[in-house]
Design a protein around this motif. Structure first.
Motif, PDB file in Angstrom:
ATOM      1  N   UNK A  79      25.810  59.561  54.050  1.00  0.00           N
ATOM      2  CA  UNK A  79      26.539  58.807  53.034  1.00  0.00           C
ATOM      3  C   UNK A  79      26.901  59.705  51.857  1.00  0.00           C
ATOM      4  N   UNK A  80      25.974  60.542  51.487  1.00  0.00           N
ATOM      5  CA  UNK A  80      26.233  61.479  50.396  1.00  0.00           C
ATOM      6  C   UNK A  80      27.399  62.393  50.735  1.00  0.00           C
ATOM      7  N   UNK A  81      27.447  62.799  52.006  1.00  0.00           N
ATOM      8  CA  UNK A  81      28.543  63.674  52.426  1.00  0.00           C
ATOM      9  C   UNK A  81      29.880  62.960  52.337  1.00  0.00           C
ATOM     10  N   UNK A  82      29.886  61.690  52.716  1.00  0.00           N
ATOM     11  CA  UNK A  82      31.118  60.910  52.631  1.00  0.00           C
ATOM     12  C   UNK A  82      31.627  60.849  51.194  1.00  0.00           C
ATOM     13  N   UNK A  83      30.672  60.697  50.278  1.00  0.00           N
ATOM     14  CA  UNK A  83      31.042  60.674  48.859  1.00  0.00           C
ATOM     15  C   UNK A  83      31.618  62.032  48.447  1.00  0.00           C
ATOM     16  N   UNK A  84      30.990  63.090  48.930  1.00  0.00           N
ATOM     17  CA  UNK A  84      31.458  64.444  48.608  1.00  0.00           C
ATOM     18  C   UNK A  84      32.900  64.663  49.042  1.00  0.00           C
ATOM     19  N   UNK A  85      33.211  64.171  50.217  1.00  0.00           N
ATOM     20  CA  UNK A  85      34.576  64.300  50.732  1.00  0.00           C
ATOM     21  C   UNK A  85      35.572  63.587  49.820  1.00  0.00           C
ATOM     22  N   UNK A  86      35.174  62.427  49.335  1.00  0.00           N
ATOM     23  CA  UNK A  86      36.056  61.672  48.448  1.00  0.00           C
ATOM     24  C   UNK A  86      36.221  62.368  47.100  1.00  0.00           C
ATOM     25  N   UNK A  87      35.154  63.010  46.642  1.00  0.00           N
ATOM     26  CA  UNK A  87      35.249  63.785  45.394  1.00  0.00           C
ATOM     27  C   UNK A  87      36.295  64.878  45.558  1.00  0.00           C
ATOM     28  N   UNK A  95      36.932  54.653  42.177  1.00  0.00           N
ATOM     29  CA  UNK A  95      37.825  54.685  43.339  1.00  0.00           C
ATOM     30  C   UNK A  95      37.050  54.972  44.622  1.00  0.00           C
ATOM     31  N   UNK A  96      36.064  55.854  44.530  1.00  0.00           N
ATOM     32  CA  UNK A  96      35.229  56.150  45.696  1.00  0.00           C
ATOM     33  C   UNK A  96      34.497  54.893  46.130  1.00  0.00           C
ATOM     34  N   UNK A  97      33.989  54.160  45.146  1.00  0.00           N
ATOM     35  CA  UNK A  97      33.305  52.905  45.442  1.00  0.00           C
ATOM     36  C   UNK A  97      34.221  51.934  46.175  1.00  0.00           C
ATOM     37  N   UNK A  98      35.476  51.870  45.761  1.00  0.00           N
ATOM     38  CA  UNK A  98      36.427  50.963  46.408  1.00  0.00           C
ATOM     39  C   UNK A  98      36.697  51.376  47.850  1.00  0.00           C
ATOM     40  N   UNK A 104      30.130  51.184  41.830  1.00  0.00           N
ATOM     41  CA  UNK A 104      30.237  52.446  41.124  1.00  0.00           C
ATOM     42  C   UNK A 104      28.836  53.007  40.871  1.00  0.00           C
ATOM     43  N   UNK A 105      27.899  52.105  40.663  1.00  0.00           N
ATOM     44  CA  UNK A 105      26.514  52.495  40.419  1.00  0.00           C
ATOM     45  C   UNK A 105      25.946  53.299  41.589  1.00  0.00           C
ATOM     46  N   UNK A 106      26.196  52.805  42.783  1.00  0.00           N
ATOM     47  CA  UNK A 106      25.697  53.492  43.983  1.00  0.00           C
ATOM     48  C   UNK A 106      26.345  54.856  44.134  1.00  0.00           C
ATOM     49  N   UNK A 107      27.639  54.899  43.859  1.00  0.00           N
ATOM     50  CA  UNK A 107      28.352  56.182  43.944  1.00  0.00           C
ATOM     51  C   UNK A 107      27.740  57.187  42.987  1.00  0.00           C
ATOM     52  N   UNK A 108      27.417  56.712  41.774  1.00  0.00           N
ATOM     53  CA  UNK A 108      26.801  57.599  40.788  1.00  0.00           C
ATOM     54  C   UNK A 108      25.486  58.161  41.301  1.00  0.00           C
ATOM     55  N   UNK A 109      24.718  57.318  41.956  1.00  0.00           N
ATOM     56  CA  UNK A 109      23.446  57.775  42.523  1.00  0.00           C
ATOM     57  C   UNK A 109      23.690  58.880  43.542  1.00  0.00           C
ATOM     58  N   UNK A 110      24.648  58.638  44.441  1.00  0.00           N
ATOM     59  CA  UNK A 110      24.954  59.639  45.467  1.00  0.00           C
ATOM     60  C   UNK A 110      25.432  60.941  44.829  1.00  0.00           C
ATOM     61  N   UNK A 111      26.299  60.810  43.836  1.00  0.00           N
ATOM     62  CA  UNK A 111      26.837  61.999  43.170  1.00  0.00           C
ATOM     63  C   UNK A 111      25.709  62.781  42.509  1.00  0.00           C
ATOM     64  N   UNK A 112      24.828  62.066  41.824  1.00  0.00           N
ATOM     65  CA  UNK A 112      23.707  62.727  41.154  1.00  0.00           C
ATOM     66  C   UNK A 112      22.853  63.500  42.162  1.00  0.00           C
ATOM     67  N   UNK A 113      22.580  62.862  43.289  1.00  0.00           N
ATOM     68  CA  UNK A 113      21.791  63.532  44.327  1.00  0.00           C
ATOM     69  C   UNK A 113      22.523  64.760  44.864  1.00  0.00           C
ATOM     70  N   UNK A 114      23.830  64.618  45.041  1.00  0.00           N
ATOM     71  CA  UNK A 114      24.639  65.735  45.529  1.00  0.00           C
ATOM     72  C   UNK A 114      24.569  66.918  44.573  1.00  0.00           C
TER      73      UNK A 114
END
Lengths: 138, 138
Positions: A79-87, A95-98, A104-114
């Motif tokens: 999931x984190x990788x999917x977020x990275x691709x969107x970044x 927008x990533x959340x959409x 957006x909160x979950x996306x922030x968590x993933x981004x922080x971990x990334x």
DNA sequence: GAGACCTTCATACTAAAGTACCAATTTGAT
DNA sequence: ATCAAATTGGTACTTTAGTATGAAGGTCTC
């Protein structure tokens, strides 16, 4: 994929036709044998060209093969990788959340971990690191 | 994909062998002709492969040339471009200011102008656009 | 089934990023 | 020399981004 199968099928059929003609010419004299040979030559020239072009174009699309093994080494989850691709596509957290159906909160968590896992302070730096590691497309 | 190509190639080869056997029964004396034909086929297959490989490798030598002419088209100034390059390195506005000997305020001005000229909402999106336009290194 | 992750989401906060003005030099071309 | 554009910098503001922490359900392994 379908196209590849179609093309190869067409090639096989044309091969069949060519050989049929060649066997005909055996029985009715050797007048057309040169024609058959040149036909086969052209055909196989095309086959060689086509196969090489397919494999070559694949390499061009992704010159540096994306190294997904490194994701495990870095401890980056799917999931984190999917977020990275969107970044990398330049999307905001909202927008990533959409697109991934996340808050957006979950996306922030993933981004922080990334950022921690990629040893980056910002998302732009994370992109730079990810490119260095060949884990995202260029 | 590679597997598919391999399988079909194997099919073609087996077809060749089959026809060779079948033509043996027709004219058991003229076995040289098939040998010549298959030899020519293999030869031209190799030629097609080789030529395509040459032209493909030529393309690979210069994959993406940085198109600095587009900077004029987009109205991006020299200083703005320098900022863009630093953004691509993953630096913050403050860090960019330090490396280019500018105040953070000035960097912000340049970034804002870049976003307008690259039609982007964020710096990550600006990077994506800049890559599409081949104005920054991959 | 207990522990270790992953995934999801929330709140509250700080830190950057970005916008909208304005203004003073400096540079470049006509 | 003049005018436009580039460069630099500022203040004040809004918007994203990122951090810290907690929590709850899911999955997988030992």
């Amino acid at each position: 994929m379908k196209k590849t199968i179609f093309v190869f099928s067409a090639l096989i059929v044309s091969l069949l036709v060519l050989f049929k003609i060649s066997t005909y010419s055996y029985t009715s004299g050797n007048s057309r044998i040169e024609l058959v040979i040149s036909g086969i030559a052209i055909l196989f020239f095309g086959i060689g060209w086509y196969i090489n072009r397919r494999s070559a174009s694949k390499k061009n699309i992704e010159p540096e093969v994306i190294n997904l093994d490194k994701l495990d080494d870095l401890g980056i989850s799917k999931r984190e990788y999917e977020v990275l691709v969107q970044i990398a596509k330049g999307l905001s957290n909202k927008e990533i959340g959409d697109t991934l159906h996340l808050s957006e909160s979950t996306v922030k968590t993933h981004v922080s971990n990334l950022l921690v896992k990629l040893d980056a302070k910002r998302r732009t730096q994370a992109l730079q690191r990810a490119k260095e590691l060949n884990i995202i497309a260029i």
